[in-house]
Write a protein that holds these residues in place. Sequence first.
Motif, PDB file in Angstrom:
ATOM      1  N   UNK A 113       0.865  -1.181   0.000  1.00 49.99           N
ATOM      2  CA  UNK A 113       0.000   0.000   0.000  1.00 49.99           C
ATOM      3  C   UNK A 113       0.898   1.226   0.000  1.00 49.99           C
ATOM      4  N   UNK A 159       0.219   2.384   9.172  1.00 52.65           N
ATOM      5  CA  UNK A 159       0.339   3.250   8.004  1.00 52.65           C
ATOM      6  C   UNK A 159       1.277   4.395   8.378  1.00 52.65           C
ATOM      7  N   UNK A 173     -11.958  -5.218   4.400  1.00 52.51           N
ATOM      8  CA  UNK A 173     -10.962  -4.157   4.266  1.00 52.51           C
ATOM      9  C   UNK A 173     -10.552  -3.951   2.804  1.00 52.51           C
ATOM     10  N   UNK A 180     -10.877   4.027   8.800  1.00 51.63           N
ATOM     11  CA  UNK A 180      -9.923   5.145   8.818  1.00 51.63           C
ATOM     12  C   UNK A 180      -8.541   4.780   8.291  1.00 51.63           C
ATOM     13  N   UNK A 181      -8.315   3.505   7.993  1.00 52.70           N
ATOM     14  CA  UNK A 181      -6.960   3.122   7.597  1.00 52.70           C
ATOM     15  C   UNK A 181      -6.652   3.529   6.162  1.00 52.70           C
ATOM     16  N   UNK A 182      -5.382   3.831   5.923  1.00 53.55           N
ATOM     17  CA  UNK A 182      -4.984   4.234   4.581  1.00 53.55           C
ATOM     18  C   UNK A 182      -5.270   5.704   4.344  1.00 53.55           C
ATOM     19  N   UNK A 196     -19.390   5.335  11.770  1.00 55.23           N
ATOM     20  CA  UNK A 196     -20.559   4.939  12.559  1.00 55.23           C
ATOM     21  C   UNK A 196     -20.147   4.737  14.004  1.00 55.23           C
ATOM     22  N   UNK A 197     -18.939   4.255  14.175  1.00 54.02           N
ATOM     23  CA  UNK A 197     -18.434   3.920  15.500  1.00 54.02           C
ATOM     24  C   UNK A 197     -17.075   4.592  15.660  1.00 54.02           C
ATOM     25  N   UNK A 198     -16.896   5.280  16.757  1.00 49.73           N
ATOM     26  CA  UNK A 198     -15.585   5.867  17.025  1.00 49.73           C
ATOM     27  C   UNK A 198     -14.695   4.787  17.615  1.00 49.73           C
ATOM     28  N   UNK A 253     -10.406   3.009  17.264  1.00 52.77           N
ATOM     29  CA  UNK A 253      -9.308   2.765  16.337  1.00 52.77           C
ATOM     30  C   UNK A 253      -8.903   1.299  16.360  1.00 52.77           C
ATOM     31  N   UNK A 254      -9.896   0.421  16.377  1.00 53.81           N
ATOM     32  CA  UNK A 254      -9.582  -1.007  16.406  1.00 53.81           C
ATOM     33  C   UNK A 254     -10.468  -1.767  15.427  1.00 53.81           C
ATOM     34  N   UNK A 293     -13.595  -0.626  13.018  1.00 56.19           N
ATOM     35  CA  UNK A 293     -13.397  -0.610  11.563  1.00 56.19           C
ATOM     36  C   UNK A 293     -14.438  -1.476  10.858  1.00 56.19           C
TER      37      UNK A 293
END
Lengths: 413, 195
Positions: free
Chosen positions: A317, A338, B98, B134-136, B176-178, B180-181, B185
């Motif tokens: 990526x 990332x 993902x 939120x990834x990427x 929708x959901x806060x 970071x896991x 996600x």
Amino acid sequence: MKKHLLRFILLITTLLISSNSYAVLEIEITGHTNTGIKIMIAPFSGSKIIEADLRRSGRFILVDPQKANQTLSLGGNLQSAALQASGAEYLIVGQQSNGLSIEILDIADGHRMAGYRIPVLSNSRRIAHKAADSIFEKLTRIRGAFDTRIAYVTASGDVKRPSYRLIVADSDGHNPKTILSSRKPILSPTWSPNAENLAYVSYESDEPAIYIQNLRSGSKRKISSRVGMNNAPAWSPDGSRIAMSLSINGKPNIFVQSVNGGSLTPITNSSAIDTEPAWTSDGHSIIFTSNRSGKPQLYRVSASGGKASRVTFGGSYNSDASVVGNKIALVRQRGSAFNIAIKDLGTGDDRVLSNGRLDESPSLAPNGTMVIYGSHAQGRGVLAVASDNGTAKQILYSQSGDVRDPAWSPYLR
Amino acid sequence: MKYLNKTPIKYLASLFAITLLLSACSNSQNSPIPKAGSNTHTGGSGSGSGQHHGGQGGSKGQGNNNGYYDGQFGKGGSGSTGGKNTVLLNQKIIYFTYDSAQISAEGMDILAAHAHYLSAHPNKQVRLEGHADERGSREYNVALSLDRAIAAERVLNLKGANANIRTIPYGEEMPAVLGHDESAWNKNRRVEIVY
């Protein structure tokens, strides 16, 4: 992590109207260099700003002026033995009087290398940033980029219904000014090459559209609100065009539109995701993210369209290029994290600069020596600034919410 | 701002049963279970009978597993099929893996149920709101969320929806959901069906 932090926290108390207080960023230095040019900056009005600028470039070691054991003033007598014993190679002396005068002295032989006079400016901090630019250029032979600005987005208030703000500040986070407030997402600010306008994506009309806003007058106009996606604007170096990702054919592809709203030129035509265009400095090419090979990678295409060639190969990526000269800052996945990397197409050097879990949105300073990006700290979005050599790092964060999506301005005129 | 749509509590149990059933046939990552807690205030008085109804729906789903998956529901018009259809219609969110815009088997069923409904209600304005985790990178995620919304639009059209459909890509901007896991996600990679 914490123990590595220098206890160097500056609370910014610039002139802010109270309704603007959410915009205040705090600055935390989290990394510093132990190699670089050893420089002593005598105390004068603005000298601390110059010190902070040079420190975050990752190219200087600041030597405490107390070590000189003497009064250091512009035009004053200097005792060279004590200066040489301090370990510093260069001394900066200065004086504010209807502007700022500074001199760079070579401590080895005491000779005056250069002198500068910076006139009064309405934003007084800019005087010191300009002085830092002059010192930086004289000692590194790279044009300084401290007297520049950053744009970024904040989300604050009710976490389920945040207020979004697009903010422009000095490159060190001071003097923040809100240029747009909205209950709907704002993202992807990009600077015009004359630093007088921003283009960005706003959902204020319920669906994403690209706007151009003049920073002086505040007036704005919509330049693209096509069905589906209006994404990732990027201003051409000559100022006449904006590259963007649109879904006109149902798939995100790169297009170039004239700033005045004229013709739309298709640049890519793939059945994959093509987005995040970034112009090369010469304006001849566009580097963009595509998942045409399965996973996001960077590609390069002529700014008039045609066949794209792949730029990144390592890793699963690589995305979101920011380009200055031969340098490309990008987002790279490493394991589950990332991070921000800088790839130099000239030297082949490829260096990962960040170590967060969710770093994104890199934007290079116009001289390519620093990169600002979005990161996370203590569960909230923050901005981070790293030197391109990976040695200096600082975090800009807000007590009142998330900060993200930074864009470093071009040089100011 | 649209977050998880409220689901009447009387369907929760049936949703839960069917989701469990589907989870058994697919990766648990693909099948986030909507949190009951977020819906508790939507209608307390009906919850007793709702539980009962839901239980029935769930057991019928289990008893008719093959029919469920080969897309037969909605054609027969029998009582039991209508029940399942209603259950599916109350699912307004489909989830993704993902960096993928591929519609899962359960997403197909949910979209087919909505297409069936929309074919009989041709004047509906439908919004398909795509989202990413939120990834990427942020703008790639907007494009990815558009791909998801367009994939859902394609299924609705293929299954006969006769509606004015707009796709709106939000990327990672409106989770929708806060959090970071993985669990956050899983719930954020989604398309919300709004009409």
